[in-house]
Design a protein around this motif. Structure first.
Motif, PDB file in Angstrom:
ATOM      1  N   LEU A 167      -9.161   8.093   9.071  1.00 32.59           N
ATOM      2  CA  LEU A 167      -9.611   9.453   9.339  1.00 32.59           C
ATOM      3  C   LEU A 167     -10.286   9.455  10.698  1.00 32.59           C
ATOM      4  CD1 LEU A 167     -11.195  10.546   5.927  1.00 32.59           C
ATOM      5  CD2 LEU A 167      -8.894  10.953   6.765  1.00 32.59           C
ATOM      6  N   LEU A 168      -9.951  10.434  11.501  1.00 31.42           N
ATOM      7  CA  LEU A 168     -10.530  10.590  12.824  1.00 31.42           C
ATOM      8  C   LEU A 168     -11.193  11.954  12.896  1.00 31.42           C
ATOM      9  CD1 LEU A 168      -7.354   9.624  14.897  1.00 31.42           C
ATOM     10  CD2 LEU A 168      -9.148   8.082  14.120  1.00 31.42           C
ATOM     11  N   SER A 169     -12.347  12.015  13.549  1.00 31.30           N
ATOM     12  CA  SER A 169     -12.917  13.337  13.778  1.00 31.30           C
ATOM     13  C   SER A 169     -11.937  14.101  14.660  1.00 31.30           C
ATOM     14  CB  SER A 169     -14.287  13.230  14.452  1.00 31.30           C
ATOM     15  OG  SER A 169     -14.154  12.732  15.767  1.00 31.30           O
ATOM     16  N   GLU A 170     -11.944  15.403  14.519  1.00 32.45           N
ATOM     17  CA  GLU A 170     -11.058  16.220  15.334  1.00 32.45           C
ATOM     18  C   GLU A 170     -11.340  15.992  16.820  1.00 32.45           C
ATOM     19  OE1 GLU A 170     -11.378  20.678  15.211  1.00 32.45           O
ATOM     20  OE2 GLU A 170      -9.511  20.397  14.070  1.00 32.45           O
ATOM     21  N   ARG A 171     -12.599  15.776  17.157  1.00 38.32           N
ATOM     22  CA  ARG A 171     -13.006  15.516  18.541  1.00 38.32           C
ATOM     23  C   ARG A 171     -12.340  14.253  19.085  1.00 38.32           C
ATOM     24  NH1 ARG A 171     -17.721  13.124  21.405  1.00 38.32           N
ATOM     25  NH2 ARG A 171     -18.181  11.807  19.623  1.00 38.32           N
ATOM     26  N   MET A 211       0.834  -1.176   0.000  1.00 35.92           N
ATOM     27  CA  MET A 211       0.000   0.000   0.000  1.00 35.92           C
ATOM     28  C   MET A 211       0.884   1.248   0.000  1.00 35.92           C
ATOM     29  SD  MET A 211      -3.425  -0.437   0.751  1.00 35.92           S
ATOM     30  CE  MET A 211      -4.486  -1.777   1.122  1.00 35.92           C
ATOM     31  N   LEU A 212       0.472   2.226  -0.761  1.00 34.73           N
ATOM     32  CA  LEU A 212       1.194   3.483  -0.788  1.00 34.73           C
ATOM     33  C   LEU A 212       0.739   4.363   0.375  1.00 34.73           C
ATOM     34  CD1 LEU A 212       1.022   4.276  -4.611  1.00 34.73           C
ATOM     35  CD2 LEU A 212       2.945   3.338  -3.325  1.00 34.73           C
ATOM     36  N   THR A 213       1.631   5.195   0.845  1.00 34.62           N
ATOM     37  CA  THR A 213       1.327   6.131   1.926  1.00 34.62           C
ATOM     38  C   THR A 213       0.624   7.344   1.350  1.00 34.62           C
ATOM     39  OG1 THR A 213       3.274   5.394   3.128  1.00 34.62           O
ATOM     40  CG2 THR A 213       2.336   7.514   3.774  1.00 34.62           C
ATOM     41  N   TRP A 214      -0.408   7.817   2.021  1.00 33.02           N
ATOM     42  CA  TRP A 214      -1.130   9.013   1.604  1.00 33.02           C
ATOM     43  C   TRP A 214      -0.260  10.216   1.928  1.00 33.02           C
ATOM     44  CZ3 TRP A 214      -6.370  10.776   4.142  1.00 33.02           C
ATOM     45  CH2 TRP A 214      -6.990  11.731   3.320  1.00 33.02           C
ATOM     46  N   LEU A 215       0.037  11.025   0.931  1.00 34.34           N
ATOM     47  CA  LEU A 215       0.908  12.189   1.098  1.00 34.34           C
ATOM     48  C   LEU A 215       0.104  13.480   1.001  1.00 34.34           C
ATOM     49  CD1 LEU A 215       3.847  10.988  -1.184  1.00 34.34           C
ATOM     50  CD2 LEU A 215       3.733  10.917   1.324  1.00 34.34           C
ATOM     51  N   PRO A 216       0.604  14.569   1.609  1.00 31.81           N
ATOM     52  CA  PRO A 216      -0.094  15.849   1.539  1.00 31.81           C
ATOM     53  C   PRO A 216      -0.153  16.350   0.094  1.00 31.81           C
ATOM     54  CG  PRO A 216       1.798  15.957   3.032  1.00 31.81           C
ATOM     55  CD  PRO A 216       1.804  14.614   2.397  1.00 31.81           C
ATOM     56  N   PRO A 217      -1.124  17.175  -0.239  1.00 32.94           N
ATOM     57  CA  PRO A 217      -2.176  17.710   0.620  1.00 32.94           C
ATOM     58  C   PRO A 217      -3.234  16.639   0.889  1.00 32.94           C
ATOM     59  CG  PRO A 217      -2.509  18.485  -1.618  1.00 32.94           C
ATOM     60  CD  PRO A 217      -1.223  17.687  -1.619  1.00 32.94           C
ATOM     61  N   TYR A 218      -3.744  16.620   2.111  1.00 31.08           N
ATOM     62  CA  TYR A 218      -4.732  15.618   2.509  1.00 31.08           C
ATOM     63  C   TYR A 218      -6.122  16.125   2.170  1.00 31.08           C
ATOM     64  CZ  TYR A 218      -0.722  13.831   5.058  1.00 31.08           C
ATOM     65  OH  TYR A 218       0.511  13.346   5.389  1.00 31.08           O
ATOM     66  N   ARG A 219      -6.693  15.567   1.099  1.00 29.86           N
ATOM     67  CA  ARG A 219      -8.037  15.928   0.646  1.00 29.86           C
ATOM     68  C   ARG A 219      -8.848  14.643   0.546  1.00 29.86           C
ATOM     69  NH1 ARG A 219      -5.238  19.487  -3.591  1.00 29.86           N
ATOM     70  NH2 ARG A 219      -5.112  21.472  -2.494  1.00 29.86           N
ATOM     71  N   VAL A 252      -5.986  12.923   9.537  1.00 30.85           N
ATOM     72  CA  VAL A 252      -5.519  11.617   9.089  1.00 30.85           C
ATOM     73  C   VAL A 252      -4.477  11.130  10.082  1.00 30.85           C
ATOM     74  CG1 VAL A 252      -3.772  12.603   7.543  1.00 30.85           C
ATOM     75  CG2 VAL A 252      -4.561  10.276   7.165  1.00 30.85           C
ATOM     76  N   ALA A 253      -4.550   9.842  10.409  1.00 26.96           N
ATOM     77  CA  ALA A 253      -3.571   9.219  11.309  1.00 26.96           C
ATOM     78  C   ALA A 253      -3.244   7.834  10.762  1.00 26.96           C
ATOM     79  CB  ALA A 253      -4.131   9.119  12.725  1.00 26.96           C
ATOM     80  N   THR A 254      -2.112   7.324  11.175  1.00 28.06           N
ATOM     81  CA  THR A 254      -1.679   5.996  10.749  1.00 28.06           C
ATOM     82  C   THR A 254      -1.503   5.116  11.981  1.00 28.06           C
ATOM     83  OG1 THR A 254      -0.470   6.997   8.910  1.00 28.06           O
ATOM     84  CG2 THR A 254       0.090   4.724   9.464  1.00 28.06           C
ATOM     85  N   PRO A 302      -4.412  17.612   9.456  1.00 22.18           N
ATOM     86  CA  PRO A 302      -5.755  18.028   9.026  1.00 22.18           C
ATOM     87  C   PRO A 302      -6.078  17.546   7.613  1.00 22.18           C
ATOM     88  CG  PRO A 302      -4.470  19.908   9.814  1.00 22.18           C
ATOM     89  CD  PRO A 302      -3.550  18.731   9.756  1.00 22.18           C
ATOM     90  N   VAL A 303      -7.359  17.222   7.405  1.00 20.82           N
ATOM     91  CA  VAL A 303      -7.847  16.764   6.110  1.00 20.82           C
ATOM     92  C   VAL A 303      -8.911  17.742   5.618  1.00 20.82           C
ATOM     93  CG1 VAL A 303      -9.130  14.931   4.918  1.00 20.82           C
ATOM     94  CG2 VAL A 303      -7.418  14.331   6.631  1.00 20.82           C
ATOM     95  N   GLU A 304      -8.821  18.105   4.357  1.00 20.13           N
ATOM     96  CA  GLU A 304      -9.836  18.962   3.740  1.00 20.13           C
ATOM     97  C   GLU A 304     -10.865  18.068   3.057  1.00 20.13           C
ATOM     98  OE1 GLU A 304     -10.279  22.308   0.186  1.00 20.13           O
ATOM     99  OE2 GLU A 304      -8.335  21.365   0.555  1.00 20.13           O
TER     100      GLU A 304
END
Length: 181
Positions: free
Chosen positions: A31-35, A1-9, A76-78, A53-55
């Motif tokens: 993906l995690l809610s900011e909360r 699997m490839l790593t998701w790179l910025p920009p995070y959309r 986004v977290a890994t 942060p993810v847009e």
């Protein structure tokens, strides 16, 4: 699997009544809610890396539902590749070929019908990918209690001994010829 790179959309698709706090992302990311992310960090839980942060650039689903909902902010977290290793002897696994690498412990895994971690290998991470099951996210009891206490959504916890993954519907491994230990 490839790593998701910025920009995070991200594009989100709404299936239920609201947006979840935990979403599977591309590759090995989540993906995690900011909360959820803020509470995770505040309480000192371990095993998730990144928190970028993810847009949200697009929403899919029924438009009527979007009007009444506010899209939460996501990060986004890994999940880390933890130290915990699958115990082949105490787990019910079906392999097409034997495990040859003692570090990654992968090799022709067809199905899982309950598993255990090898004694002494887990170092207490709260969220991680176990050696031998890189595709599966494992959460500690402490993490499950954290989720319940805060009412976070879109997560289902299954005890490791009851976890089943059998995409080819081959059923549990035959243990009748196994030598008792």
């Amino acid at each position: 699997m490839l790593t998701w790179l910025p920009p995070y959309r991200a594009e989100l698709e709404l299936h239920g009544a609201g947006f979840g706090d935990f979403l599977e992302g591309p590759g090995r990311e989540v993906l995690l809610s900011e909360r959820l992310a803020e509470a995770f960090q505040k309480e000192g839980l371990t095993g998730l890396l990144g928190f970028h942060p993810v847009e949200v650039v697009r929403l899919r689903g029924r438009r009527k539902k979007f009007n009444a909902l506010t899209v939460p902010r996501y990060v986004v977290a890994t999940p880390c590749l933890g130290s915990g290793a699958v115990d082949e002897a105490r787990s019910r696994l079906r392999h097409t070929k034997p495990v040859t690498c003692p570090e990654c412990r992968s090799g022709g895994l067809d199905s899982i019908h309950g598993f255990a971690l090898e004694s002494g290998t887990w170092k207490g991470e709260d969220v991680f990918r176990a050696r031998g099951f890189r595709g599966c996210i494992v959460g500690s009891e402490r993490f499950a209690e954290f989720v319940k206490r805060h009412g976070f959504t879109n997560m289902k916890f299954t005890p490791t001994e009851e976890y089943v993954w059998d995409p080819l519907h081959k059923g549990p491994p035959d243990t009748s010829s196994a030598t008792p230990t």
